[in-house]
Every structure is written in structure tokens, then in C-alpha cells.
Design a protein around this motif. Structure first.
Motif, mmCIF file in Angstrom:
data_model
loop_
_atom_site.group_PDB
_atom_site.id
_atom_site.type_symbol
_atom_site.label_atom_id
_atom_site.label_comp_id
_atom_site.label_asym_id
_atom_site.label_seq_id
_atom_site.Cartn_x
_atom_site.Cartn_y
_atom_site.Cartn_z
ATOM 1 N N LEU A 155 0.740 -1.372 -0.166
ATOM 2 C CA LEU A 155 -0.061 -0.111 -0.055
ATOM 3 C C LEU A 155 0.502 1.210 -0.030
ATOM 4 C CD1 LEU A 155 -2.811 -0.940 2.383
ATOM 5 C CD2 LEU A 155 -2.984 -0.853 -0.027
ATOM 6 N N VAL A 156 2.022 1.090 0.682
ATOM 7 C CA VAL A 156 2.955 2.367 0.724
ATOM 8 C C VAL A 156 3.546 2.482 -0.769
ATOM 9 C CG1 VAL A 156 5.207 3.193 1.447
ATOM 10 C CG2 VAL A 156 3.583 2.337 3.105
ATOM 11 N N LEU A 157 3.785 1.563 -1.414
ATOM 12 C CA LEU A 157 4.382 1.465 -2.846
ATOM 13 C C LEU A 157 3.243 2.093 -3.641
ATOM 14 C CD1 LEU A 157 6.225 -1.859 -3.283
ATOM 15 C CD2 LEU A 157 7.110 0.294 -2.971
ATOM 16 N N LEU A 158 1.862 1.520 -3.218
ATOM 17 C CA LEU A 158 0.887 2.300 -4.134
ATOM 18 C C LEU A 158 0.599 3.555 -4.209
ATOM 19 C CD1 LEU A 158 -1.722 1.808 -5.874
ATOM 20 C CD2 LEU A 158 -2.905 1.525 -3.392
ATOM 21 N N ALA A 159 0.610 4.031 -3.093
ATOM 22 C CA ALA A 159 0.730 5.601 -2.724
ATOM 23 C C ALA A 159 1.831 6.279 -3.325
ATOM 24 C CB ALA A 159 0.668 6.136 -1.153
ATOM 25 N N ILE A 160 2.930 5.775 -3.445
ATOM 26 C CA ILE A 160 4.007 6.297 -4.147
ATOM 27 C C ILE A 160 3.835 6.267 -5.528
ATOM 28 C CG2 ILE A 160 6.688 6.099 -4.569
ATOM 29 C CD1 ILE A 160 6.782 4.838 -1.796
ATOM 30 N N TYR A 161 3.405 5.167 -6.060
ATOM 31 C CA TYR A 161 3.048 5.064 -7.506
ATOM 32 C C TYR A 161 2.106 6.053 -7.777
ATOM 33 C CZ TYR A 161 0.695 3.145 -11.590
ATOM 34 O OH TYR A 161 0.064 2.958 -12.818
ATOM 35 N N LEU A 162 1.140 6.264 -7.184
ATOM 36 C CA LEU A 162 0.068 7.126 -7.749
ATOM 37 C C LEU A 162 0.556 8.519 -7.845
ATOM 38 C CD1 LEU A 162 -3.016 5.877 -5.687
ATOM 39 C CD2 LEU A 162 -2.520 5.704 -8.294
ATOM 40 N N VAL A 163 1.186 9.045 -6.832
ATOM 41 C CA VAL A 163 2.115 10.429 -6.690
ATOM 42 C C VAL A 163 3.086 10.452 -7.902
ATOM 43 C CG1 VAL A 163 3.437 12.066 -5.199
ATOM 44 C CG2 VAL A 163 1.813 10.719 -4.134
ATOM 45 N N VAL A 164 3.810 9.657 -7.887
ATOM 46 C CA VAL A 164 4.799 9.500 -9.152
ATOM 47 C C VAL A 164 4.019 9.667 -10.526
ATOM 48 C CG1 VAL A 164 6.548 8.606 -10.349
ATOM 49 C CG2 VAL A 164 6.548 8.654 -7.861
#
Length: 371
Positions: A155-164
Motif C-alpha cells: 500500500l505504501v508502494l501504491l501511494a508512491i506510484y500514484l503520486v509519481v
């Protein structure tokens, strides 16, 4: 799927009513897909964002959210073994069936920017999942489970992915010279309004288009579930074996929103949305669906009681990786050709069909593990 719309709602209905629901849900499905595609393409134009980026973010979030809800609720209900199979099977269907069918129907466009960034996130997230599953199985054997901390990490990776992804879309828009000012529909006459009025009108138009997109996504999701549940009840009344139903109707039903949206995007002249939706949905199936499900309850990797047989390790994960490796090879060629070639769809579709048949023959129940 019946965690969202229970099959029991339809079991007592008369056959005439069921057939009416089939016709109505099919009409609603196509209408919702039209709205979703039109809203997505209009929003992309209005905001100056490439359509393929919208497909990889907003559209894929909309079509993947119900699958995430089903998997999370299944985990809460003690059926956590279904989440892994659903996510991996959806990746196989998205890339094998939906993208493969799209290739066969038209020459899908290439966006070098997205394929060189989100495309590698797609492959990397799937490889990360496979490595985690095999690593945990190697260490813990029959007791291997994806723990809560791994779900939180996804989920942390998901948040990073969406921001990026938002940052990447702005970079590409800037590189292509797209701005809010030139992203209009041509309805405004130059010099008729001042800059503040133009900005307000564009914001209002974007809000309306986003609402159309979300309503379309909701209609697609609900109508596809009603269609599959209704057809399943009819099949049971016709004495179709349950294993055949699970291997065909239920397996096909979970990917129906992505499939209909993809085919509608091609029909409406926006094939970029199909490419973006496939890549984005694959990323979200790992980071969103598995991440949220593992937070709800640890996900067993091999557990007969939880309906996760070893065929998941021997067939499902290898098939997913094979399809994604093949997809990466096709991307390398497509970037040079400036489009995906139609013959590329043949091996992808065949791999998907082979996966369904082998899962069925080996008892893997594609209705649980396939999309």
C-alpha cells in the motif's frame, strides 16, 4: 463476486424476469462503458493529460476497486486464500485476454513515456509478488502466508506510484506542449472571456467530466455483476455443472468491466485508454488488491483448506510472469514500430486460454484463481 451482489438475490426470480435482467444489464453495461470512455477522454483533453495516463490511473482505479472490495471482504470472512488467485488471474486476463484481443482488433498506439515508466512498474510489481511468494514458500513451505507487513508495504508502494504517476503525467504534458489553456473543447471563443472566467469554466467542465466518468464506472461495475450473477442462476437451472460455471462465467465475469471498457475505447476511437487501463490495472492488482487484502488477513500461498492449491505456484505465477515477459518483448518492438502489431495478440490470447484450460484440468478452479 457475490460478496458485492449476492447470488441469493436472483435465485427466487422467474425465468422471464431473469432474462429481462440480462437484457437490461447488457444495455446498462454498454451505456456505462460509453460514459466512462467519453468522460475519461474528455477529462484528459480538458486537463491536458494524455489519455493513456488517465487509463493507467483513474480508469484502472475505477475498474479495480470492486475487485479489491471483494478480496478484502473475502479475507475478513475467512476466505483470504481467494485474494491471491483473483489478483494473479486478473493480471493474466488483463494482459493476455484483454490486451491480446485489443491487438487483434486494431493497431494499438504506443506511448513511449508510459511504457518506459508505468510499464516497468507493472512488470516490477508482478515480479516482486512472485519473488515474495516463492521466497516465503521456500522458507515456510505449507505454512507460507503473505503477512500483514507485506500488505502495508504494497500500500505504501501504491501511494508512491500514484503520486509519481501524477508527476510523470505533468512531465509528459509539458514535453508535448499540453496545458490547461489549450486543453479545451473549442467551445470558447478567443477573447470572449477573461482568464479568470476561462479558468473557472474549465474547472467546472472538468468536474462534470469526472462525474460522468465515475457514474459510468459505477454503472459498468454494477451491471456486469448483475449480468454474471443472473446468467449463473440461469445456468444452474439448466443443470450446467457448477465446475463449468466457475471455470467460465465467474472467471470471465471478474474481468468483464476491464474487457468492456477496453473494447468500447477501441470502438469510440480511444485505444490509448485500453493500453493504459491494462497496465494500470496490473499494477493495482498487486499493490492495491493484494496489499489491502493482506492488511485484512494474512494471505496463504499454499493451503488446501483455504482453496489455494500448489497449482498456484506451478501454473498461475509462471503464466503471469511468462505473459508479462512476452508483453515487455512486444513493447520493445512496438516502440520501434510506433504501434503494437496485430499478430502480437495471438500468443497472448492463447496463453490465457491455455491457463484457463490447465487450471481447470488440474483442479485449480479458475473461478477462484482466474479473473
Amino acid at each position: 463476486m457475490d460478496q458485492l451482489i449476492p447470488t441469493a438475490w436472483f435465485e427466487g426470480l422467474h425465468e422471464v424476469v431473469l432474462l429481462g435482467l440480462v437484457a437490461a444489464s447488457m444495455f446498462a453495461l454498454m451505456t456505462g462503458a460509453d460514459w466512462l470512455v467519453d468522460g475519461s477522454s474528455g477529462l484528459a483533453t480538458r486537463l491536458g493529460i494524455p489519455k493513456i495516463i488517465v487509463g493507467a490511473t483513474i480508469v484502472s482505479l475505477g475498474t479495480t476497486a470492486p475487485e479489491c472490495a471483494v478480496s478484502v471482504m473475502a479475507a475478513w470472512d475467512g476466505k483470504s486464500g481467494l485474494a491471491l488467485g483473483n489478483a494473479v488471474g486478473s493480471i493474466i486476463a488483463d494482459t493476455g485476454l484483454i490486451f491480446g484481443a485489443g491487438c487483434l482488433l486494431t493497431r494499438l498506439p504506443v506511448n513511449r513515456f508510459l511504457l518506459s515508466r508505468q510499464g516497468w512498474v507493472q512488470f516490477g510489481s508482478a515480479a516482486l509478488l512472485a519473488g515474495l511468494c516463492y521466497g516465503l514458500w521456500w522458507v515456510e513451505a505449507a505454512d507460507a502466508k503473505i503477512p500483514n507487513w507485506a500488505g502495508a508495504f504494497f500500500l505504501v508502494l501504491l501511494a508512491i506510484y500514484l503520486v509519481v504517476s501524477v508527476s510523470w503525467s505533468r512531465q509528459e504534458a509539458a514535453a508535448e506542449g499540453l496545458t490547461l489553456a489549450d486543453g479545451g473543447t473549442g467551445l470558447e471563443e478567443p477573447g470572449k472571456h477573461d482568464a479568470a472566467d476561462d479558468h473557472d469554466e474549465k474547472q467546472q467542465a472538468a468536474i462534470v467530466l469526472l462525474a460522468v466518468l465515475l457514474v459510468g464506472a459505477a454503472i459498468v461495475i454494477v451491471s456486469s455483476h448483475v449480468l454474471i450473477e443472473t446468467v449463473t442462476v440461469i445456468a444452474v437451472r439448466l443443470s450446467v455443472p457448477q465446475v463449468v460455471i466457475s471455470a467460465t462465467l465467474v472467471a470471465f465475469g471478474t474481468s468483464l468491466p476491464e474487457l468492456v471498457v477496453g473494447m468500447t475505447a477501441i470502438r469510440r476511437g480511444h485505444p490509448e485508454l485500453l493500453v493504459g487501463n491494462v497496465i494500470g490495472a496490473d499494477v493495482l492488482n498487486v499493490l492495491f488488491v493484494i496489499g489491502a487484502s493482506a492488511i485484512a488477513a494474512p494471505l496463504p500461498i499454499v493451503d488446501q483448506a483455504a482453496r489455494v492449491p500448489e497449482v498456484f505456484l506451478y501454473v498461475h505465477l509462471p503464466t503471469m510472469l511468462t505473459i508479462l515477459v512476452l508483453f515487455r518483448l512486444f513493447i520493445a518492438r512496438a516502440v520501434r514500430k510506433q504501434h503494437f502489431e496485430r499478430p502480437m495478440g495471438i500468443p497472448l490470447v492463447l496463453l490465457y486460454l491455455g491457463f484457463v484450460v490447465i487450471s481447470f484440468l488440474l483442479g485449480g478452479d479458475p473461478g477462484e484463481a482466474a479473473p
